[in-house]
Design a protein around this motif. Sequence first.
Motif, PDB file in Angstrom:
ATOM      1  N   GLU A  72      35.783  47.228  59.933  1.00  0.00           N
ATOM      2  CA  GLU A  72      34.416  46.709  59.436  1.00  0.00           C
ATOM      3  C   GLU A  72      33.386  46.727  60.308  1.00  0.00           C
ATOM      4  OE1 GLU A  72      32.796  45.065  56.784  1.00  0.00           O
ATOM      5  OE2 GLU A  72      34.245  46.590  55.687  1.00  0.00           O
ATOM      6  N   LYS A  75      32.445  50.294  61.386  1.00  0.00           N
ATOM      7  CA  LYS A  75      31.443  50.489  59.910  1.00  0.00           C
ATOM      8  C   LYS A  75      29.657  50.098  60.351  1.00  0.00           C
ATOM      9  CE  LYS A  75      30.687  49.996  54.956  1.00  0.00           C
ATOM     10  NZ  LYS A  75      31.082  49.045  53.357  1.00  0.00           N
ATOM     11  N   ASN A  76      29.817  48.940  60.981  1.00  0.00           N
ATOM     12  CA  ASN A  76      28.830  48.178  61.246  1.00  0.00           C
ATOM     13  C   ASN A  76      27.901  48.311  62.780  1.00  0.00           C
ATOM     14  OD1 ASN A  76      28.760  47.068  58.365  1.00  0.00           O
ATOM     15  ND2 ASN A  76      29.848  45.104  59.524  1.00  0.00           N
ATOM     16  N   LYS A  77      28.539  49.600  63.135  1.00  0.00           N
ATOM     17  CA  LYS A  77      27.675  50.094  64.334  1.00  0.00           C
ATOM     18  C   LYS A  77      28.047  48.543  65.489  1.00  0.00           C
ATOM     19  CE  LYS A  77      25.882  53.988  62.343  1.00  0.00           C
ATOM     20  NZ  LYS A  77      23.446  54.310  62.348  1.00  0.00           N
ATOM     21  N   TYR A  97      36.991  53.901  54.943  1.00  0.00           N
ATOM     22  CA  TYR A  97      36.367  54.073  55.512  1.00  0.00           C
ATOM     23  C   TYR A  97      35.796  55.884  56.267  1.00  0.00           C
ATOM     24  CZ  TYR A  97      36.586  48.794  56.141  1.00  0.00           C
ATOM     25  OH  TYR A  97      36.542  47.711  56.524  1.00  0.00           O
ATOM     26  N   GLU A 100      33.922  57.480  52.856  1.00  0.00           N
ATOM     27  CA  GLU A 100      32.678  57.335  52.290  1.00  0.00           C
ATOM     28  C   GLU A 100      32.029  57.905  54.150  1.00  0.00           C
ATOM     29  OE1 GLU A 100      32.196  53.145  52.857  1.00  0.00           O
ATOM     30  OE2 GLU A 100      32.506  52.796  54.837  1.00  0.00           O
ATOM     31  N   SER A 102      31.277  56.092  56.929  1.00  0.00           N
ATOM     32  CA  SER A 102      31.106  55.398  58.278  1.00  0.00           C
ATOM     33  C   SER A 102      31.817  55.060  59.437  1.00  0.00           C
ATOM     34  CB  SER A 102      31.511  54.216  57.511  1.00  0.00           C
ATOM     35  OG  SER A 102      32.372  53.845  57.023  1.00  0.00           O
ATOM     36  N   GLU A 104      34.726  58.222  62.019  1.00  0.00           N
ATOM     37  CA  GLU A 104      34.478  59.870  61.495  1.00  0.00           C
ATOM     38  C   GLU A 104      35.979  59.450  62.747  1.00  0.00           C
ATOM     39  OE1 GLU A 104      29.726  60.981  61.067  1.00  0.00           O
ATOM     40  OE2 GLU A 104      31.136  60.896  63.118  1.00  0.00           O
ATOM     41  N   ARG A 234      32.526  55.649  65.150  1.00  0.00           N
ATOM     42  CA  ARG A 234      31.457  54.971  64.495  1.00  0.00           C
ATOM     43  C   ARG A 234      30.748  56.885  64.231  1.00  0.00           C
ATOM     44  NH1 ARG A 234      26.157  54.496  66.303  1.00  0.00           N
ATOM     45  NH2 ARG A 234      26.544  54.237  68.837  1.00  0.00           N
ATOM     46  N   LYS A 235      30.199  56.608  62.894  1.00  0.00           N
ATOM     47  CA  LYS A 235      29.335  57.871  62.192  1.00  0.00           C
ATOM     48  C   LYS A 235      28.265  57.986  62.925  1.00  0.00           C
ATOM     49  CE  LYS A 235      26.321  58.727  58.039  1.00  0.00           C
ATOM     50  NZ  LYS A 235      25.961  57.853  56.644  1.00  0.00           N
TER      51      LYS A 235
END
Length: 312
Positions: A72, A75-77, A97, A100, A102, A104, A234-235
């Motif tokens: 998480e 995902k939230n960077k 994850y 979607e 978020s 990589e 992260r993305k």
Amino acid sequence: MKKIKQTLLRQTVLVASLTTATISVANECQTVQLAEPGWTDLAFTSGVAQVLLKGLGYEASVDILGMSVMLEAMKNKDIDVMMGYWDPAMDTYIKSYIDEGSIEKVAVNLEGAKYTYAVPQYVYDAGVTDINDLHKHAGKFKKKLYGLEPGSNNIILDAIAAGKYNLEGWKVVESSEQGMLAQLKRAERRSEWIAFQAWEPHPMNVKFDIAYLTGTDDTYGPDFGGATVHTTARKGYLQACPNVGRLLQNMTFTLDMENVGMGYILDDGMTPEEAARTVIRANPEVLNDWLKGVKTLQGGDGAAAVSGYLDS
């Protein structure tokens, strides 16, 4: 003359803008936040990443977080990098994850890993060779399976909940890697029966006489939970910080390297960074591949900077 002045002014503004953009990117990427779930293999590989990044002039730190919290946070960077997506063993946790976008995949950093349940060799020799054999000896196992920290045992918990392996009523003891290994050591010393989460790379494969159980292909995957290990980010991180991205894409490990590095942490009491420095100094040739095309934070010679840092 007026046109020349205007041209010079535009060029000055452009240079200033580019300089500001470069500084902004450098500032954004200067601090690299890694995380791992308390597993020694990931502590070691994250330690290697820390050493290299610090040698290149970056600030780098590692947080130890539960699996769900860590994902998480990515995902939230709040977290930039995680060095250990065990594929497919961790699909239960991370696949949504990845799907979607978020989180990589960056690169495969290890091949030939495995991850499933195991028993001491003397238990295996007594006839417990498959996970479906456990329930036949429920009394000797005290209906207990020894796992890792909470949040990292979903595969076996879900299997029990689904009625697999005739393990209804069994308890998964959740503690930590160190706690689980301490229990294994105690059981071996007393010749007691124990079933526990096992994986390679890990010094347990040398320190203890253990055997992996068959029968978990439908949960952990074939070949004893055979896995490739991916570095993840992260993305958008690789695009925002391409120099760090290049380093992460270059970093690969071997089973032997990780077994040795993890041994320094578990058996010799080294910190992950100390273990990383020790392994790198013993294998300096790995830096040629890891640092190919990689610069310092300020754009200098990456290999020279890291070599100097290791010698300091």
